[in-house]
Design a protein around this motif. Structure first.
Motif, short mmCIF file in Angstrom:
data_model
loop_
_atom_site.label_atom_id
_atom_site.label_comp_id
_atom_site.label_asym_id
_atom_site.label_seq_id
_atom_site.Cartn_x
_atom_site.Cartn_y
_atom_site.Cartn_z
N ASN A 261 -19.23 30.91 28.38
CA ASN A 261 -18.12 30.37 29.15
C ASN A 261 -17.16 29.59 28.26
N GLY A 262 -16.11 29.04 28.88
CA GLY A 262 -15.11 28.29 28.11
C GLY A 262 -14.06 29.21 27.53
N THR A 263 -13.67 28.91 26.32
CA THR A 263 -12.65 29.70 25.62
C THR A 263 -13.14 30.08 24.24
N ILE A 264 -12.42 30.97 23.61
CA ILE A 264 -12.72 31.31 22.22
C ILE A 264 -12.36 30.09 21.35
N PRO A 265 -13.28 29.58 20.56
CA PRO A 265 -12.97 28.41 19.75
C PRO A 265 -11.76 28.64 18.85
N ILE A 266 -10.90 27.63 18.76
CA ILE A 266 -9.70 27.77 17.94
C ILE A 266 -10.05 28.03 16.49
N GLU A 267 -11.23 27.58 16.08
CA GLU A 267 -11.68 27.80 14.69
C GLU A 267 -11.86 29.28 14.38
N PHE A 268 -12.12 30.10 15.43
CA PHE A 268 -12.35 31.53 15.21
C PHE A 268 -11.09 32.24 14.72
N GLY A 269 -9.96 31.55 14.78
CA GLY A 269 -8.73 32.14 14.26
C GLY A 269 -8.84 32.46 12.78
N LYS A 270 -9.71 31.74 12.08
CA LYS A 270 -9.90 31.98 10.63
C LYS A 270 -10.58 33.32 10.37
N PHE A 271 -11.23 33.88 11.39
CA PHE A 271 -11.85 35.20 11.22
C PHE A 271 -10.81 36.28 10.96
N GLY A 272 -9.55 35.99 11.29
CA GLY A 272 -8.49 36.97 11.09
C GLY A 272 -8.34 37.38 9.63
N LYS A 273 -8.73 36.51 8.73
CA LYS A 273 -8.61 36.80 7.29
C LYS A 273 -9.81 37.58 6.76
N GLN A 274 -10.87 37.73 7.56
CA GLN A 274 -12.07 38.41 7.10
C GLN A 274 -12.13 39.87 7.54
N GLY A 275 -11.23 40.28 8.42
CA GLY A 275 -11.28 41.65 8.91
C GLY A 275 -12.51 41.92 9.75
N ILE A 276 -12.97 40.90 10.48
CA ILE A 276 -14.18 41.00 11.28
C ILE A 276 -13.88 41.64 12.63
N ASP A 277 -14.90 42.26 13.22
CA ASP A 277 -14.78 42.87 14.55
C ASP A 277 -15.68 42.08 15.50
N ILE A 278 -15.07 41.41 16.50
CA ILE A 278 -15.82 40.57 17.43
C ILE A 278 -15.68 41.13 18.83
#
Length: 441
Positions: A152-169
């Protein structure tokens, strides 16, 4: 075969193992018991998807599996509910009910209990709680599948850093993740998540208006006042915006010392009706794309430093009733397709007067008002009338002056005035002789 029960504790002691794949079973329980500390320091892939695990995501996994690059904990739709007598159940924190013992134990926030002495039906719901922002420390992570659980809740704002890793969530199917994602995630890491394509998670207009504001150099504190708290709020709560049905209808930012440019993205705001950017220091050109915002009724960009020409696409704005361009450095010709039929006297203005701030003056044949670099503005219709009368007077007046002596002859019969006398007075090369000539061919 299909395995059920819990993961054997000994598996968490396989120090050198690199892959664990127990997908598509009916395993349940927590990812690992709280009294067990895994030592899987070389583990790269932990594939536990399509099972029936429950509980919160363990944070300690960061230290015990630091090299993980694939983590699949998706929940299986094959997990079935179970019934237990009240004596076999205990309610723990956060309204979680746990029933059964050992390998039969199941915990869930989703359960039914109609009476004290009746069986409790425990309905599996997978993993729950908030997504741990600490997971951003998985620096090798490439795939993270947490779909169809109960986060529940929201996607943590910290997860924005995953954008630089090319990760698939993958987060699809978590009905509790109802909050809007942070603006930075939607702008910088939208391709990382499967759920960011949803309008309720990442509104498209919010990304667009953020780009428009950013290009104008609008102070970020004026529109997302707090990077932590308001990053997740709807853009209709921002300053300078008026919305209707959660769609941007008006943008009014007058006298705010804006020094950027008008973004081409302005044309993507399909519901925009009013754009007022009066009295700033905006530079650059009017983007061609503005003609795509076909609901625009008012554009006021007067008193800026905008250069270039007025794009032909403005003619597509058939609802436009106010178009104020004066006080800029525009050149060329305003498209003739923009007629003044629907404009009031002061609603279609440009720098078509003289003197001008540009080397070449702007031509606007249909403007209702022409202004000049001295901030003097003249209604176009009156201006044309004045020019007509001045031009006519400059032609007629010399003839009247030239003929005046002859007219005086009728009032002074005692003195004879001849054509020769008049020619001697005004000279043979004067254009006024056309007023005296008998043959004007």
């Amino acid at each position: 075969n299909t395995f059920d029960g819990t993961i054997p504790v000994d598996m968490y002691k396989a120090y050198n193992i690199e892959t664990i794949n127990l997908s598509e079973n009916l395993l349940q329980g927590p990812i690992y018991p709280p009294d067990v500390l895994p030592r899987l320091m070389e583990l790269r892939e932990l594939l536990l998807g399509e099972n029936c695990f429950f509980g919160e995501l363990p944070i300690a996994i960061l230290d015990t599996m630091p090299k993980l690059n694939v983590l699949n904990l998706s929940f299986s739709s094959s997990c079935k509910s179970k019934k237990f007598w009240p004596s076999k159940c205990d309610k723990i924190k956060e309204n979680v009910l746990c029933c059964g013992e050992f390998e039969e134990k199941i915990c869930s926030k989703n359960y039914t209990a109609t009476g004290e002495n009746e069986e409790r039906e425990i309905i599996p719901m997978g993993l729950w709680g908030n997504l741990p922002p600490e997971y951003i420390k998985f620096s090798y992570m490439k795939e993270l599948d947490l779909s169809f659980n109960s986060f529940n809740g929201t996607i943590p704002i910290e997860f924005g850093k995953f954008g630089k890793q090319g990760i698939d969530i993958k987060l699809e199917g978590n009905s509790g993740l109802t909050g809007m994602a942070a603006l930075n995630i939607c702008r910088e890491a939208a391709d990382v998540f499967d759920v960011t394509k949803k309008e309720n998670v990442c509104p498209k207009e919010r990304n667009i208006i953020a780009e428009v504001f950013e290009n104008l150099y609008l102070n970020e504190n004026d529109w997302v006042k707090d990077a932590t708290n308001l990053q997740n709020e709807h853009h209709c709560t921002w300053k300078y915006i008026t919305c209707e049905d959660e769609r941007i209808q008006k943008i009014i930012i007058n006298s705010r010392s804006l020094s950027g440019t008008i973004s081409p993205s302005i044309g993507r705001l399909k519901n925009l009706e009013v754009l007022h950017l009066l009295d700033n220091q905006i530079v650059g050109e009017i983007p061609e794309e503005i003609g795509q915002a076909t609901n625009l009724r008012q554009i006021s960009i007067a008193h800026n430093r905008i250069q270039g020409t007025v794009p032909n696409s403005i003619a597509n704005l058939t609802k436009l009733e106010l178009f104020q361009l004066h006080g800029n450095r525009l050149t060329g010709t305003v498209p003739a397709e923009i007629t003044n039929e629907r404009y009031k006297e002061s609603s279609y203005t440009s720098d078509c007067g003289y003197p001008t701030l540009s080397n070449v003056s702007l031509v606007c044949n249909n403007c209702t008002i022409c202004c000049n670099s001295d901030d003097e503005c003249t209604p176009r219709k009156k201006d044309l009338g004045i020019r007509f009368y001045l031009t006519g007077a400059s032609v007629i007046l010399p003839f009247l002056l030239a003929c005046l002596p002859k007219l005086c002859f009728f009032f002074r019969p005692d003195e004879e005035v001849t054509v020769e006398d008049l020619l001697n007075k005004i000279g043979l090369r004067s254009i006024y002789i056309f007023g005296l000539s008998k043959n004007r061919s």
